[in-house]
Design a protein around this motif. Structure first.
Motif, short mmCIF file in Angstrom:
data_model
loop_
_atom_site.label_atom_id
_atom_site.label_comp_id
_atom_site.label_asym_id
_atom_site.label_seq_id
_atom_site.Cartn_x
_atom_site.Cartn_y
_atom_site.Cartn_z
N ASP A 11 0.82 -1.22 0.00
CA ASP A 11 0.00 0.00 0.00
C ASP A 11 0.85 1.27 0.00
OD1 ASP A 11 -2.19 1.68 0.11
OD2 ASP A 11 -2.54 1.39 2.25
N PRO A 12 1.63 1.49 -1.07
CA PRO A 12 2.54 2.65 -1.08
C PRO A 12 1.84 4.00 -0.99
CG PRO A 12 2.38 1.66 -3.26
CD PRO A 12 1.74 0.69 -2.30
N ALA A 13 0.57 4.10 -1.38
CA ALA A 13 -0.15 5.37 -1.29
C ALA A 13 -0.86 5.54 0.05
CB ALA A 13 -1.16 5.47 -2.43
N GLY A 14 -0.84 4.51 0.88
CA GLY A 14 -1.44 4.61 2.21
C GLY A 14 -2.93 4.82 2.19
N ILE A 15 -3.66 4.03 1.39
CA ILE A 15 -5.11 4.25 1.28
C ILE A 15 -5.93 3.36 2.21
CG2 ILE A 15 -4.77 4.85 -1.15
CD1 ILE A 15 -6.38 2.25 -1.81
N LYS A 16 -5.30 2.43 2.88
CA LYS A 16 -6.06 1.46 3.68
C LYS A 16 -6.96 2.18 4.68
CE LYS A 16 -5.63 -2.72 6.50
NZ LYS A 16 -6.57 -3.47 5.65
N GLY A 17 -8.25 1.88 4.62
CA GLY A 17 -9.21 2.46 5.55
C GLY A 17 -9.70 3.84 5.18
N ALA A 18 -9.16 4.42 4.13
CA ALA A 18 -9.58 5.77 3.74
C ALA A 18 -10.92 5.72 3.02
CB ALA A 18 -8.53 6.39 2.82
N THR A 19 -11.62 6.86 3.01
CA THR A 19 -12.82 6.94 2.18
C THR A 19 -12.42 6.82 0.72
OG1 THR A 19 -12.71 9.34 1.94
CG2 THR A 19 -13.91 8.48 3.87
N ALA A 20 -13.39 6.52 -0.14
CA ALA A 20 -13.06 6.27 -1.54
C ALA A 20 -12.42 7.49 -2.19
CB ALA A 20 -14.32 5.86 -2.29
N ALA A 21 -13.01 8.68 -2.01
CA ALA A 21 -12.47 9.88 -2.65
C ALA A 21 -11.09 10.22 -2.10
CB ALA A 21 -13.43 11.06 -2.46
N ASP A 22 -10.90 10.07 -0.80
CA ASP A 22 -9.60 10.37 -0.21
C ASP A 22 -8.56 9.37 -0.70
OD1 ASP A 22 -7.81 11.77 1.47
OD2 ASP A 22 -8.06 10.28 3.06
N ALA A 23 -8.96 8.11 -0.86
CA ALA A 23 -8.03 7.10 -1.36
C ALA A 23 -7.58 7.45 -2.77
CB ALA A 23 -8.71 5.74 -1.35
N MET A 24 -8.49 7.89 -3.62
CA MET A 24 -8.13 8.26 -4.99
C MET A 24 -7.15 9.43 -4.98
SD MET A 24 -9.89 5.98 -6.62
CE MET A 24 -10.39 6.25 -8.32
N LYS A 25 -7.39 10.38 -4.11
CA LYS A 25 -6.51 11.55 -4.02
C LYS A 25 -5.11 11.14 -3.58
CE LYS A 25 -6.29 16.19 -2.00
NZ LYS A 25 -6.97 17.17 -1.11
#
Length: 275
Positions: free
Chosen positions: A116-130
């Motif tokens: 998970d290099p972008a650190g999206i685990k557990g983030a909301t969908a829009a925040d994960a995309m950002k």
């Protein structure tokens, strides 16, 4: 003499059980649907039961929802099973389709490498995309006119991101193929849950449960307004069957034995799911 021979011939046929029945023409319909219903294995479960119950054989064209709708628009399909609500509503408003009925839903999930290099685990969908865009991490898109691609575009818009550059890669293929490419490239991608569960190797589920990830499927009947080849009776037979109790039960049970959870939630006769 001829009349006597004719009578004898009729008597012989009667003794043998009468003339052989002419072979009945195969009743066959064309279903244009999404790759997720094909890749998840749902159609393999449903269609033999539909044929057994109704006598209709099914020729399936599994493409993106946008392409399925276009086939309907051109009168090249009898019935559609799709999951791109905004495009569906626009299409039905054009006037060549018949009933549009709610069938089922599941959800989309964001997948990526375990690291998970972008650190999206557990983030909301829009925040994960950002976060993916800011990290320049590989994102593998279907890049087709599918319901999944339409939802992905909406998520980028919510995130305030215009995707592009070397990190953003499009396959132009269905969900199963896109998952394989994402796994090979250790990239992120958006998938419907059913296809992910049926092809999980190499990717980790990192973001789920966001209301914006709801994934709703409808059946749309085509009419002869789309073209003379359309078979409205076939469309009605499929729509009535897939929204009926037997099919809805099969949909609700699909995946439980193999994956320990249902892959689709039956919705026929219920209020429209709202994100």
């Amino acid at each position: 003499m001829r009349s006597v021979l004719a009578v004898l011939a009729l008597l012989l046929l009667a003794a043998c059980g009468g003339p052989a029945a002419a072979p009945s023409a195969e009743r066959s319909l064309i279903l244009a649907t999404t790759t997720s219903t094909q890749d998840s294995g749902l159609l393999d479960d449903l269609l033999p039961a539909f044929t057994a119950d109704t006598g209709w054989q099914v020729k399936t064209v599994a493409v993106g929802s946008g392409q399925a709708i276009e086939l309907g628009r051109r009168g090249e399909a009898d019935v559609l099973l799709v999951h791109s609500p905004a495009a569906e509503q626009q299409f039905v408003a054009e006037g060549s389709a018949g009933r549009r009925l709610l069938v089922m839903h599941n959800d989309f999930v964001l997948l990526g490498p375990a690291a998970d290099p972008a650190g999206i685990k557990g983030a909301t969908a829009a925040d994960a995309m950002k976060r993916i865009a800011e990290a320049g991490a590989v994102f593998v898109s279907r890049g087709d006119d599918s319901g999944t691609a339409a939802r992905e575009k909406a998520l980028w818009t919510q995130a305030g991101v215009t995707p592009g550059g070397a990190w953003y890669q499009e396959t132009g293929q269905g969900m199963g193929a896109t998952l394989r490419v994402a796994a090979e490239k250790s990239g992120y991608t958006l998938s419907d849950r059913a296809t992910y569960l049926s092809q999980p190797d190499g990717l980790t589920l990192l973001s789920e449960g966001d209301p914006g990830l709801l994934n709703v499927y409808h059946v749309i009947e085509m009419t002869t307004k789309a073209g003379d080849r359309v078979q409205p009776e076939a469309a009605a037979a499929f729509a009535d069957w897939i929204t009926g109790p037997a099919a809805q039960q099969r949909i609700g049970e699909f995946g439980r034995a193999q994956y320990g959870q249902q892959l689709f939630v039956p919705d026929a006769g219920k209020p429209e799911p709202v994100p």
